[in-house]
Design an enzyme around this catalytic site. Structure first.
Site, short mmCIF file in Angstrom:
data_model
loop_
_atom_site.label_atom_id
_atom_site.label_comp_id
_atom_site.label_asym_id
_atom_site.label_seq_id
_atom_site.Cartn_x
_atom_site.Cartn_y
_atom_site.Cartn_z
N HIS A 12 -5.44 -7.02 -0.20
CA HIS A 12 -6.42 -6.94 -1.28
C HIS A 12 -5.92 -7.65 -2.54
O HIS A 12 -4.72 -7.80 -2.76
CB HIS A 12 -6.74 -5.47 -1.60
CG HIS A 12 -5.56 -4.71 -2.11
ND1 HIS A 12 -5.13 -4.76 -3.43
CD2 HIS A 12 -4.70 -3.88 -1.48
CE1 HIS A 12 -4.07 -4.00 -3.59
NE2 HIS A 12 -3.78 -3.45 -2.41
N GLU A 92 -4.11 2.05 3.02
CA GLU A 92 -2.83 2.04 2.33
C GLU A 92 -1.99 3.24 2.78
O GLU A 92 -2.53 4.25 3.26
CB GLU A 92 -3.08 2.12 0.82
CG GLU A 92 -1.84 2.18 -0.06
CD GLU A 92 -1.03 0.90 -0.01
OE1 GLU A 92 -0.24 0.77 0.97
OE2 GLU A 92 -1.19 0.06 -0.91
#
Length: 225
Positions: A12, A92
């Site tokens: 990201h 994550e």
């Protein structure tokens, strides 16, 4: 279709918490957005990915985090996307529900001393936990690839540690080698490309210390008995 031509991974773009880590204390990690710079980074990554796809379709797996979805949107490759699937196993590493910056800083010091792969955050995961869920996700990939109408390319929109652990699992890297690697930067792209019938990583991860993929704990300089 037995396997895609390439497996592209992108981290990201820059998130608001990359600039202000106190956000972790009041906003759930999965809801933290990209910054304007992060969107620009993702757009640049999209141009690179478009060149790599060379007009071919791609099947996308995206982390459920807002910054991953915003990165995918900013890539600007909608016309080449065959299908988008949200994949929680690409999320994550879990550190805590709401993160106290001082406590996380203390735990990061402990993690650096203990090792990034095995250290488990008190309210979260260890690197080895993420490795396990990435391994489970790979089993899903193999099933998808067996379908005759699967796109010729795969794209993972995910996070830096997850990218490293995906490669660790894929290439059977040792824990000691994993520990030597740095995360890719925001919106950096890596790809597993086929060369002579086997996949190879197009751009290696940067290392902060020397190690090779076969190095194990037996080769570590310090042993405590």
């Amino acid at each position: 279709m037995s396997a895609p031509r390439q497996i592209i991974m992108v981290r990201h773009g820059q998130s608001a918490a990359n600039l202000d880590q106190t956000l972790y204390n009041r906003i759930p990690d999965y809801r933290i957005p990209l910054t304007e710079q992060g969107i620009a980074q993702a757009k640049a990554a999209g141009e690179k990915i478009r060149r790599q796809l060379d007009g071919q379709k791609v099947c996308v797996y995206v982390s459920p985090y807002l910054r991953a979805y915003q990165t995918l949107e900013a890539l600007g490759i909608e016309d080449l996307v065959d299908r988008v699937m949200e994949e929680p196993r690409l999320r994550e590493q879990d550190w805590a529900n709401f993160q106290n910056p001082a406590e996380i800083a203390d735990q990061k010091e402990l993690r650096n001393a203990y090792g990034h792969f095995f250290y488990r955050f008190r309210e979260g995961e260890s690197g080895s936990d993420v490795y396990d869920r990435v391994s489970s996700f790979m089993e899903t990939l193999y099933r998808h690839w067996s379908k005759p109408d699967y796109a010729p390319n795969t794209l993972l929109v995910t996070h830096g540690l997850t990218m490293r652990l995906f490669c660790m699992r894929w290439f059977h890297w040792s824990v000691e080698y994993f520990e030597s690697l740095n995360n890719p930067g925001n919106a950096e792209v890596r790809a597993l490309v086929t060369r002579e019938g086997r996949y190879a990583l197009d751009i290696p991860f940067e290392q902060w210390t020397d190690a090779d993929p076969a190095k194990t704990v037996m080769d570590a300089p310090d042993h405590i008995w």
